[in-house]
Scaffold this motif. Structure first.
Motif, PDB file in Angstrom:
ATOM      1  N   PRO A  15       0.833  -1.211   0.000  1.00 25.63           N
ATOM      2  CA  PRO A  15       0.000   0.000   0.000  1.00 25.63           C
ATOM      3  C   PRO A  15       0.868   1.262   0.000  1.00 25.63           C
ATOM      4  O   PRO A  15       1.759   1.401   0.834  1.00 25.63           O
ATOM      5  N   GLY A  16       0.659   2.120  -0.963  1.00 20.90           N
ATOM      6  CA  GLY A  16       1.465   3.337  -1.074  1.00 20.90           C
ATOM      7  C   GLY A  16       2.739   3.136  -1.884  1.00 20.90           C
ATOM      8  O   GLY A  16       3.572   4.030  -1.970  1.00 20.90           O
ATOM      9  N   GLY A  17       2.895   1.947  -2.464  1.00 19.54           N
ATOM     10  CA  GLY A  17       4.061   1.681  -3.300  1.00 19.54           C
ATOM     11  C   GLY A  17       5.351   1.580  -2.507  1.00 19.54           C
ATOM     12  O   GLY A  17       5.354   1.336  -1.296  1.00 19.54           O
ATOM     13  N   ASN A  18       6.476   1.772  -3.200  1.00 20.16           N
ATOM     14  CA  ASN A  18       7.777   1.666  -2.554  1.00 20.16           C
ATOM     15  C   ASN A  18       7.952   2.703  -1.449  1.00 20.16           C
ATOM     16  O   ASN A  18       8.528   2.418  -0.405  1.00 20.16           O
ATOM     17  N   LYS A  19       7.440   3.896  -1.687  1.00 17.52           N
ATOM     18  CA  LYS A  19       7.535   4.950  -0.667  1.00 17.52           C
ATOM     19  C   LYS A  19       6.762   4.543   0.584  1.00 17.52           C
ATOM     20  O   LYS A  19       7.223   4.734   1.711  1.00 17.52           O
ATOM     21  N   GLY A  20       5.586   3.966   0.406  1.00 18.03           N
ATOM     22  CA  GLY A  20       4.801   3.498   1.542  1.00 18.03           C
ATOM     23  C   GLY A  20       5.519   2.400   2.310  1.00 18.03           C
ATOM     24  O   GLY A  20       5.474   2.355   3.543  1.00 18.03           O
ATOM     25  N   LEU A  21       6.211   1.513   1.592  1.00 17.97           N
ATOM     26  CA  LEU A  21       6.957   0.436   2.233  1.00 17.97           C
ATOM     27  C   LEU A  21       8.115   0.986   3.061  1.00 17.97           C
ATOM     28  O   LEU A  21       8.330   0.588   4.198  1.00 17.97           O
ATOM     29  N   LYS A  26      10.469   2.399   8.407  1.00 17.32           N
ATOM     30  CA  LYS A  26      11.070   3.431   9.258  1.00 17.32           C
ATOM     31  C   LYS A  26      10.236   3.667  10.516  1.00 17.32           C
ATOM     32  O   LYS A  26      10.779   3.902  11.592  1.00 17.32           O
ATOM     33  N   GLU A  27       8.913   3.595  10.394  1.00 17.20           N
ATOM     34  CA  GLU A  27       8.028   3.845  11.535  1.00 17.20           C
ATOM     35  C   GLU A  27       7.940   2.671  12.503  1.00 17.20           C
ATOM     36  O   GLU A  27       7.606   2.849  13.665  1.00 17.20           O
ATOM     37  N   ASN A  28       8.241   1.467  12.039  1.00 17.93           N
ATOM     38  CA  ASN A  28       8.007   0.280  12.859  1.00 17.93           C
ATOM     39  C   ASN A  28       9.248  -0.502  13.283  1.00 17.93           C
ATOM     40  O   ASN A  28       9.135  -1.409  14.104  1.00 17.93           O
ATOM     41  N   VAL A  29      10.408  -0.157  12.750  1.00 15.67           N
ATOM     42  CA  VAL A  29      11.609  -0.923  13.078  1.00 15.67           C
ATOM     43  C   VAL A  29      11.998  -0.720  14.541  1.00 15.67           C
ATOM     44  O   VAL A  29      11.849   0.369  15.103  1.00 15.67           O
ATOM     45  N   ARG A  30      12.453  -1.814  15.167  1.00 10.35           N
ATOM     46  CA  ARG A  30      12.986  -1.780  16.531  1.00 10.35           C
ATOM     47  C   ARG A  30      14.354  -2.447  16.484  1.00 10.35           C
ATOM     48  O   ARG A  30      14.449  -3.666  16.310  1.00 10.35           O
ATOM     49  N   MET A  31      15.381  -1.650  16.641  1.00  3.56           N
ATOM     50  CA  MET A  31      16.737  -2.172  16.496  1.00  3.56           C
ATOM     51  C   MET A  31      17.192  -2.978  17.709  1.00  3.56           C
ATOM     52  O   MET A  31      17.897  -3.952  17.562  1.00  3.56           O
ATOM     53  N   GLY A  32      16.827  -2.571  18.922  1.00  4.17           N
ATOM     54  CA  GLY A  32      17.255  -3.297  20.109  1.00  4.17           C
ATOM     55  C   GLY A  32      18.753  -3.201  20.324  1.00  4.17           C
ATOM     56  O   GLY A  32      19.415  -2.289  19.849  1.00  4.17           O
ATOM     57  N   GLU A  33      19.304  -4.176  21.025  1.00  2.00           N
ATOM     58  CA  GLU A  33      20.738  -4.231  21.304  1.00  2.00           C
ATOM     59  C   GLU A  33      21.475  -4.632  20.034  1.00  2.00           C
ATOM     60  O   GLU A  33      21.152  -5.626  19.410  1.00  2.00           O
ATOM     61  N   ARG A  75       9.651  -9.986  11.833  1.00  2.00           N
ATOM     62  CA  ARG A  75       8.613  -9.294  12.594  1.00  2.00           C
ATOM     63  C   ARG A  75       7.976  -8.204  11.738  1.00  2.00           C
ATOM     64  O   ARG A  75       6.749  -8.063  11.696  1.00  2.00           O
ATOM     65  N   LEU A  76       8.804  -7.446  11.040  1.00  2.00           N
ATOM     66  CA  LEU A  76       8.281  -6.382  10.176  1.00  2.00           C
ATOM     67  C   LEU A  76       7.400  -6.944   9.063  1.00  2.00           C
ATOM     68  O   LEU A  76       6.315  -6.421   8.800  1.00  2.00           O
ATOM     69  N   VAL A  77       7.837  -8.010   8.417  1.00  2.00           N
ATOM     70  CA  VAL A  77       7.036  -8.613   7.345  1.00  2.00           C
ATOM     71  C   VAL A  77       5.713  -9.135   7.906  1.00  2.00           C
ATOM     72  O   VAL A  77       4.651  -8.930   7.319  1.00  2.00           O
ATOM     73  N   ASN A  78       5.766  -9.789   9.057  1.00  2.00           N
ATOM     74  CA  ASN A  78       4.546 -10.364   9.642  1.00  2.00           C
ATOM     75  C   ASN A  78       3.549  -9.327  10.124  1.00  2.00           C
ATOM     76  O   ASN A  78       2.366  -9.638  10.281  1.00  2.00           O
ATOM     77  N   MET A  79       3.984  -8.093  10.339  1.00  2.00           N
ATOM     78  CA  MET A  79       3.038  -7.062  10.775  1.00  2.00           C
ATOM     79  C   MET A  79       2.591  -6.151   9.626  1.00  2.00           C
ATOM     80  O   MET A  79       1.789  -5.255   9.821  1.00  2.00           O
ATOM     81  N   MET A  80       3.072  -6.411   8.421  1.00  2.00           N
ATOM     82  CA  MET A  80       2.682  -5.584   7.271  1.00  2.00           C
ATOM     83  C   MET A  80       1.197  -5.728   6.978  1.00  2.00           C
ATOM     84  O   MET A  80       0.620  -6.795   7.161  1.00  2.00           O
ATOM     85  N   PRO A  81       0.592  -4.628   6.499  1.00  2.00           N
ATOM     86  CA  PRO A  81      -0.811  -4.726   6.059  1.00  2.00           C
ATOM     87  C   PRO A  81      -0.891  -5.542   4.779  1.00  2.00           C
ATOM     88  O   PRO A  81       0.133  -5.868   4.162  1.00  2.00           O
ATOM     89  N   VAL A 111      15.928   0.403   6.485  1.00  2.21           N
ATOM     90  CA  VAL A 111      15.093   0.770   5.340  1.00  2.21           C
ATOM     91  C   VAL A 111      15.159  -0.366   4.344  1.00  2.21           C
ATOM     92  O   VAL A 111      16.086  -1.169   4.374  1.00  2.21           O
ATOM     93  N   THR A 112      14.195  -0.440   3.473  1.00  3.56           N
ATOM     94  CA  THR A 112      14.306  -1.418   2.395  1.00  3.56           C
ATOM     95  C   THR A 112      15.230  -0.806   1.366  1.00  3.56           C
ATOM     96  O   THR A 112      15.185   0.384   1.106  1.00  3.56           O
ATOM     97  N   PHE A 113      16.068  -1.619   0.792  1.00  5.16           N
ATOM     98  CA  PHE A 113      16.878  -1.127  -0.316  1.00  5.16           C
ATOM     99  C   PHE A 113      16.502  -1.840  -1.590  1.00  5.16           C
ATOM    100  O   PHE A 113      16.957  -1.502  -2.654  1.00  5.16           O
ATOM    101  N   ASP A 114      15.633  -2.798  -1.492  1.00  2.00           N
ATOM    102  CA  ASP A 114      15.191  -3.542  -2.660  1.00  2.00           C
ATOM    103  C   ASP A 114      13.808  -4.121  -2.390  1.00  2.00           C
ATOM    104  O   ASP A 114      13.594  -4.737  -1.361  1.00  2.00           O
ATOM    105  N   ALA A 115      12.902  -3.894  -3.277  1.00  2.00           N
ATOM    106  CA  ALA A 115      11.623  -4.608  -3.274  1.00  2.00           C
ATOM    107  C   ALA A 115      11.414  -4.985  -4.730  1.00  2.00           C
ATOM    108  O   ALA A 115      11.401  -4.123  -5.587  1.00  2.00           O
TER     109      ALA A 115
END
Length: 125
Positions: A15-21, A26-33, A75-81, A111-115
């Motif tokens: 949804p929203g194309g590559n920019k939306g992805l 960027k809004e959902n990533v959790r880097m952690g330790e 985790r990011l893929v599994n939470m995608m709309p 960030v994604t660098f390839d889709a």
């Protein structure tokens, strides 16, 4: 029909194309330790099937250069709309798709660098 296509007329799309992805990640990533000996950048590539209703099916890690980020990429893929499904002659079909993530240790972000989809030139961003 449960056939999975690689080459089709109208490709599946986030949804929203590559920019939306990119924004989603960027809004959902959790880097952690982050381990001190980690390279400055690491990548994880994930293959999946986009179903006729846009659901993501069977995500799997295809390649990774630092296993510490595999769980976060999944985790990011599994939470995608749901994605916009691909079509052939106006009929929705299953399609194989791939997303690669670039994890940046210095920025503590990803960030994604390839889709990309089979049959299309990779769209890097």
């Amino acid at each position: 029909e449960n056939y999975v296509y690689s080459w089709i007329e109208d490709y599946t799309e986030f949804p929203g194309g590559n920019k939306g992805l990119v924004n989603f990640i960027k809004e959902n990533v959790r880097m952690g330790e982050v381990p001190a000996d980690l390279y400055d950048f690491s990548y994880v590539s994930i293959g999946m099937i986009i179903d006729k209703d846009g659901s993501i099916l069977y995500p799997e890690i295809l390649d990774s250069d630092w296993r510490e980020f595999d769980a976060e990429a999944m985790r990011l893929v599994n939470m995608m709309p749901k994605w916009k499904p691909g079509t052939i002659d106006g009929v929705k079909v299953r399609q194989r798709a791939y997303v690669s993530f670039m994890f940046d240790k210095l920025e503590m972000s990803a960030v994604t660098f390839d889709a990309y989809y089979p049959g299309l030139k990779n769209s890097s961003f």
